[in-house]
Motif scaffolding. Structure first.
Motif, PDB file in Angstrom:
ATOM      1  N   ILE A  30       8.847   2.146   1.243  1.00  9.70           N
ATOM      2  CA  ILE A  30       8.293   0.834   1.568  1.00  9.70           C
ATOM      3  C   ILE A  30       6.789   0.953   1.762  1.00  9.70           C
ATOM      4  O   ILE A  30       6.297   1.936   2.344  1.00  9.70           O
ATOM      5  CB  ILE A  30       8.947   0.249   2.838  1.00  9.70           C
ATOM      6  N   VAL A  31       6.062  -0.041   1.267  1.00 11.70           N
ATOM      7  CA  VAL A  31       4.622  -0.117   1.442  1.00 11.70           C
ATOM      8  C   VAL A  31       4.330  -1.091   2.587  1.00 11.70           C
ATOM      9  O   VAL A  31       4.804  -2.236   2.568  1.00 11.70           O
ATOM     10  CB  VAL A  31       3.928  -0.601   0.151  1.00 11.70           C
ATOM     11  N   TRP A  32       3.552  -0.627   3.576  1.00  8.22           N
ATOM     12  CA  TRP A  32       3.182  -1.435   4.724  1.00  8.22           C
ATOM     13  C   TRP A  32       1.663  -1.572   4.784  1.00  8.22           C
ATOM     14  O   TRP A  32       0.939  -0.743   4.248  1.00  8.22           O
ATOM     15  CB  TRP A  32       3.662  -0.805   6.032  1.00  8.22           C
ATOM     16  N   LYS A  33       1.204  -2.611   5.476  1.00 10.14           N
ATOM     17  CA  LYS A  33      -0.243  -2.791   5.650  1.00 10.14           C
ATOM     18  C   LYS A  33      -0.512  -3.354   7.036  1.00 10.14           C
ATOM     19  O   LYS A  33       0.198  -4.252   7.502  1.00 10.14           O
ATOM     20  CB  LYS A  33      -0.811  -3.736   4.580  1.00 10.14           C
ATOM     21  N   PRO A  57      -5.772   4.958  12.062  1.00 14.10           N
ATOM     22  CA  PRO A  57      -6.333   3.866  12.842  1.00 14.10           C
ATOM     23  C   PRO A  57      -5.724   2.534  12.429  1.00 14.10           C
ATOM     24  O   PRO A  57      -5.383   2.341  11.252  1.00 14.10           O
ATOM     25  CB  PRO A  57      -7.831   3.920  12.495  1.00 14.10           C
ATOM     26  N   ASP A  58      -5.552   1.618  13.378  1.00 13.18           N
ATOM     27  CA  ASP A  58      -5.041   0.292  13.041  1.00 13.18           C
ATOM     28  C   ASP A  58      -6.192  -0.581  12.548  1.00 13.18           C
ATOM     29  O   ASP A  58      -7.294  -0.094  12.271  1.00 13.18           O
ATOM     30  CB  ASP A  58      -4.308  -0.332  14.231  1.00 13.18           C
ATOM     31  N   GLY A 114      -7.313   1.684   2.846  1.00 18.11           N
ATOM     32  CA  GLY A 114      -7.335   0.253   3.105  1.00 18.11           C
ATOM     33  C   GLY A 114      -6.281  -0.253   4.057  1.00 18.11           C
ATOM     34  O   GLY A 114      -5.819  -1.390   3.926  1.00 18.11           O
ATOM     35  N   GLY A 115      -5.887   0.577   5.030  1.00 13.42           N
ATOM     36  CA  GLY A 115      -4.895   0.131   6.004  1.00 13.42           C
ATOM     37  C   GLY A 115      -3.462   0.191   5.513  1.00 13.42           C
ATOM     38  O   GLY A 115      -2.563  -0.350   6.168  1.00 13.42           O
ATOM     39  N   LEU A 116      -3.222   0.843   4.380  1.00  8.49           N
ATOM     40  CA  LEU A 116      -1.859   0.978   3.863  1.00  8.49           C
ATOM     41  C   LEU A 116      -1.188   2.212   4.436  1.00  8.49           C
ATOM     42  O   LEU A 116      -1.834   3.228   4.700  1.00  8.49           O
ATOM     43  CB  LEU A 116      -1.870   1.088   2.338  1.00  8.49           C
ATOM     44  N   PHE A 117       0.133   2.141   4.625  1.00  9.06           N
ATOM     45  CA  PHE A 117       0.926   3.332   4.901  1.00  9.06           C
ATOM     46  C   PHE A 117       2.306   3.148   4.293  1.00  9.06           C
ATOM     47  O   PHE A 117       2.726   2.038   3.949  1.00  9.06           O
ATOM     48  CB  PHE A 117       0.973   3.665   6.400  1.00  9.06           C
ATOM     49  N   PHE A 118       3.023   4.276   4.122  1.00  6.17           N
ATOM     50  CA  PHE A 118       4.270   4.277   3.365  1.00  6.17           C
ATOM     51  C   PHE A 118       5.346   5.013   4.147  1.00  6.17           C
ATOM     52  O   PHE A 118       5.080   6.017   4.809  1.00  6.17           O
ATOM     53  CB  PHE A 118       4.065   4.977   2.011  1.00  6.17           C
ATOM     54  N   THR A 119       6.574   4.495   4.078  1.00  4.80           N
ATOM     55  CA  THR A 119       7.720   5.162   4.687  1.00  4.80           C
ATOM     56  C   THR A 119       8.806   5.339   3.634  1.00  4.80           C
ATOM     57  O   THR A 119       9.039   4.446   2.822  1.00  4.80           O
ATOM     58  CB  THR A 119       8.281   4.362   5.874  1.00  4.80           C
ATOM     59  N   GLY A 120       9.450   6.497   3.641  1.00  4.86           N
ATOM     60  CA  GLY A 120      10.490   6.770   2.660  1.00  4.86           C
ATOM     61  C   GLY A 120      11.791   7.175   3.314  1.00  4.86           C
ATOM     62  O   GLY A 120      11.808   7.995   4.238  1.00  4.86           O
ATOM     63  N   ASP A 121      12.901   6.572   2.845  1.00  8.96           N
ATOM     64  CA  ASP A 121      14.230   6.931   3.349  1.00  8.96           C
ATOM     65  C   ASP A 121      15.163   7.127   2.159  1.00  8.96           C
ATOM     66  O   ASP A 121      14.731   7.397   1.049  1.00  8.96           O
ATOM     67  CB  ASP A 121      14.756   5.868   4.322  1.00  8.96           C
ATOM     68  N   GLY A 122      16.458   6.985   2.370  1.00  7.21           N
ATOM     69  CA  GLY A 122      17.427   7.216   1.313  1.00  7.21           C
ATOM     70  C   GLY A 122      17.555   6.087   0.314  1.00  7.21           C
ATOM     71  O   GLY A 122      18.229   6.236  -0.714  1.00  7.21           O
TER      72      GLY A 122
END
Length: 431
Positions: A420-423, A363-364, A408-416
């Motif tokens: 990155i931590v996003w909120k 959820p946003d 708490g509205g956090l999400f994470f993306t991983g690449d090479g």
């Protein structure tokens, strides 16, 4: 939960205020194709809802048992999905993709190469993006480097202030969630194909074995049995399932007496590697390089149905309310729903310009469901549901193979290059 986003055309089509006018009484007919879940007309001259029961308006909101019609779980993305039976409700099929043209577009949707190198001379006047994201609803909090190859797994064990990442560089790294500092590196001697956490346990899939760590007691176990790389894992019905390179799905059950995970089952049926697993509605769903999806009973562990609508590798699966989402390298996301018979059918297909790698949902800041889809053009698309209207984009230097949702509205993306931590940005109060 308002899944139509206030779209007036959809509201009128469902029999809103315009349906109450005297002139519209002659059109009070329910669409035959909508009832079959296959109406492609927009706008449709007929109703996409059942007619009210003669007993009064309140009857129109029930499913025959007195319960209000709604999705299976109003809490957002969750395990209990694809609910079937007498309360089955397909009223939201008409909303899929109806607002897809309402996209977030600013400048050219490409990151400036000179900005990445730190020497763009155009500044704010540059027609390319000087940002790793597109959209105002989320912000980048931190970029953590350390892995030498692509991040393939991100996990947050319950009750801990540590986050773990696994990579094809054959290591798992532990990070302090408060400081962002790397607290330790575990060398595994094999590429990490996937990683999940369940309670205090951290499971890591590498070639020919699943490593299990109890993050509270530091107990370490090796679960043997896999042949080749372990690409995906999921927990359901007190079983740990792992999809392997030889097309087998292995299952283990924890034995509290021996304090160990013991082999419980071996599910065979796929002809190529199993690369995606998800659990919902007392079923296990598996996606494979053989282009198929299989539905398995969690009680009997027997295959109930094989879905063959995708034309390439089924990379990721996701359960949301009564729907199953699947994405593939065939450049499509398919939305499946159970019919009265219990079998799954495609109710909507969303097409992308590139192959899709991973799906996550959350959820946003306004508690509205958002679907995140990583593509093999080094980006992640974010979509509102069920409209599939574009909410934003995330860009990276390499393919984003891992997406994980935090508290708490956090999400994470991983690449090479790391992860990155996003909120999600705080919702703006409405006047």
């Amino acid at each position: 939960m308002d899944l139509d986003g206030g779209n007036r055309r959809v509201f009128n089509r469902l029999g809103g205020s315009s349906a109450a006018s005297p002139d519209s009484s002659k059109n009070q007919k329910v669409c035959y194709h909508w009832r079959a879940g296959k109406c492609s007309r927009f706008p449709c001259p007929f109703l996409h809802r059942e007619l009210p029961h003669p007993s009064g308006p309140a009857a129109a909101t029930s499913n025959g048992s007195g319960a209000p019609k709604r999705f299976a779980d109003d809490s957002g993305f969750s395990g209990p999905a694809l609910r079937r039976g007498p309360n089955f409700n397909n009223n939201h099929n008409n909303s899929w993709g109806r607002m897809g043209a309402n996209k977030v577009v600013r400048k050219t949707e490409k990151v400036c190469n000179y900005w990445v190198q730190g020497n763009c001379s155009y500044g704010d006047k540059c027609r390319f993006l000087h940002s790793w994201s597109l959209g105002e609803c989320f912000t980048l909090l931190n970029h953590l480097d350390g892995h030498q190859k692509v991040v393939t797994g991100i996990a947050l064990p319950a009750g801990m202030d540590k986050l773990y990442t696994g990579s094809k560089d054959e290591t798992v790294r532990a990070w302090d969630t408060n400081t962002g500092q790397c607290m330790g590196v575990i060398n595994l001697g094999g590429e990490v194909g996937c990683m999940i956490s369940e309670g205090p346990w951290l499971f890591v899939g590498i070639p020919n074995v699943v490593k299990a760590w109890n993050t509270q007691t530091n107990q370490e176990l090796s679960l043997s049995g896999p042949v080749g790389q372990v690409y995906t894992m999921v927990v359901g019905n007190d079983l740990l399932f792992a999809g392997t390179q030889d097309g087998t799905i292995l299952a283990w059950k924890f034995n509290a007496v021996t304090n160990n995970f013991e082999p419980a089952a071996s599910l065979k049926g796929h002809t190529l590697a199993v690369v995606s697993l998800v659990v919902g509605a007392n079923r296990l769903y598996s996606g494979s390089m053989d282009h198929s999806i299989k539905a398995w009973s969690l009680e009997t562990l027997q295959c109930l149905q094989t879905l063959t609508e995708h034309t390439s590798v089924v990379m990721s699966l996701l359960c949301w309310e009564q729907f199953l989402f699947s994405c593939s390298l065939d450049q499509t996301i398919k939305v499946w729903v159970a019919t009265e018979s219990g079998n799954l059918e495609v109710t909507y297909t969303h097409k992308e310009e590139h192959g899709l790698l991973n799906l996550r949902g959350m959820p946003d800041s306004e508690s509205k469901p958002v679907l995140m889809c990583s593509c093999n053009d080094n980006s992640v698309r974010l979509y509102d549901l069920p409209s599939f209207s574009e909410k934003g984009k995330i860009f990276a230097k390499q393919e984003i193979r891992a997406i994980e949702v935090g508290p708490g509205g956090l999400f994470f993306t991983g690449d090479g290059t790391g992860f990155i931590v996003w909120k999600w940005a705080e919702a703006v109060p409405k006047p």
